[in-house]
Structures are given as structure tokens and as C-alpha cells.
Design an enzyme around this catalytic site. Sequence first.
Site, PDB file in Angstrom:
ATOM      1  N   THR A  33       0.837  -1.193   0.000  1.00 50.43           N
ATOM      2  CA  THR A  33       0.000   0.000   0.000  1.00 50.43           C
ATOM      3  C   THR A  33       0.874   1.246   0.000  1.00 50.43           C
ATOM      4  O   THR A  33       2.012   1.223   0.476  1.00 50.43           O
ATOM      5  CB  THR A  33      -0.917   0.044   1.241  1.00 50.43           C
ATOM      6  OG1 THR A  33      -0.113   0.229   2.410  1.00 50.43           O
ATOM      7  CG2 THR A  33      -1.737  -1.214   1.374  1.00 50.43           C
ATOM      8  N   CYS A  39       4.031  12.287  -6.213  1.00 54.35           N
ATOM      9  CA  CYS A  39       4.957  11.151  -6.303  1.00 54.35           C
ATOM     10  C   CYS A  39       4.399  10.083  -7.240  1.00 54.35           C
ATOM     11  O   CYS A  39       3.218  10.092  -7.573  1.00 54.35           O
ATOM     12  CB  CYS A  39       5.174  10.526  -4.926  1.00 54.35           C
ATOM     13  SG  CYS A  39       6.042  11.576  -3.762  1.00 54.35           S
ATOM     14  N   HIS A  56       8.230   3.957  -4.540  1.00 55.96           N
ATOM     15  CA  HIS A  56       7.540   5.234  -4.320  1.00 55.96           C
ATOM     16  C   HIS A  56       8.615   6.310  -4.384  1.00 55.96           C
ATOM     17  O   HIS A  56       9.474   6.368  -3.512  1.00 55.96           O
ATOM     18  CB  HIS A  56       6.871   5.190  -2.942  1.00 55.96           C
ATOM     19  CG  HIS A  56       6.126   6.430  -2.563  1.00 55.96           C
ATOM     20  ND1 HIS A  56       5.108   6.398  -1.651  1.00 55.96           N
ATOM     21  CD2 HIS A  56       6.248   7.730  -2.921  1.00 55.96           C
ATOM     22  CE1 HIS A  56       4.633   7.617  -1.469  1.00 55.96           C
ATOM     23  NE2 HIS A  56       5.319   8.445  -2.236  1.00 55.96           N
TER      24      HIS A  56
END
Length: 187
Positions: A33, A39, A56
Site C-alpha cells: 500500500t 509522487c 515510491h
Amino acid sequence: MTSFHHDDPERAVKVHVTQGESHVTADPNVVMTTVLGSCIAACIRDPQSGVGGMNHFLLPDSGDGRRDGDAVRYGAYAMEVLINDLLKRGARRERLEAKIFGGAKLFDGLSDVGASNAAFAERFLRDEGIPIVSSSTGGVSARRVEFWPASGRVRQRLVAVDNAPQDVRRPTPPPMPAVASGDVDLF
């Protein structure tokens, strides 16, 4: 660990991937998650081996080619780390497929970092020969993303920004009292 259906969101083992991180697994019980604004998260997997991962990143690259402690914030580094970790865990480069998310423009008046991030991710994956099978980039909303690497399933939820002020005005200061010529008041 007891095995169960890997798409059961109530029983999945959640791994939260934050800015500057990546995670790779072949565990069918894991769901990755993250929450994204401008981003980007790249979800890359080998559907045959069941190995998949997510990164990420904050910006496309450092602009100066440096590889210091801040390198994890940049897409160029984050993508290399994710792909190399997938290959180390048994994925095959020719079978990799990607899904990308994020790249929103959350603030008016600033440069569109989100669009630059999305363009970078698309270009990087194209140059590496990794097909993008799905994407959701741009717009003006943040996203919550859940990725089940074993199946390739992704669930995205847009995060409302209804409470964000549309126009911030500074209060007008009261008028200054008239000062006689030559007089100066110091505070």
C-alpha cells in the site's frame, strides 16, 4: 503462515511503502500500500513467477547525477533498485509488466512535478522494454493504492481534497495614520 486467497483484503499482510522505499515479494498473502500525491509508485511484476514489487519516488532524478543518501527519493534510482530486486528474487526481465500511479498536480501556481514524474516513469519503462499494462497518473487528487503482486490486482482510491482552500487572501492591513512632514515614529 497459513495460506489463503491472495486477493482477500481482510486477511492480507499489508506492507506500506513510503517515499523513498521499495518492496519486493513472492508471498501471495502480501498487499503493498501507499499514498501518493505528485509522487509516483511503480508496481512491477513477473506474472509467471509471482514475484512483484512497488516503489515510491518523489522526483525523476537529482539533476546532477549524484548517488548520495538522498538517491532513494529519485525515480532513476528507485526504478533500478526495484527491477534489480525483482530479478534477484527470480523474476525474468522479458516477462516484467508495470502499472504506474500518482503524478497529481496538487497545488496551482507551482511547476507540475507530478507530470514530470509520470513522464519520467513512462520513458524509463519504455526504454527498459517493460510494458505498462495499466496506469492512472495526473489529475488533481491524491491516491491510495493497494497492489497484490502475486495476482497483479490493484485497487486505487482517490483522496478528496475538498477541504483545501481555493483562494487564500491575506487580510488587508489597516491604513497607516498620516504623519506630519518631517516627523518619524519609531517602534
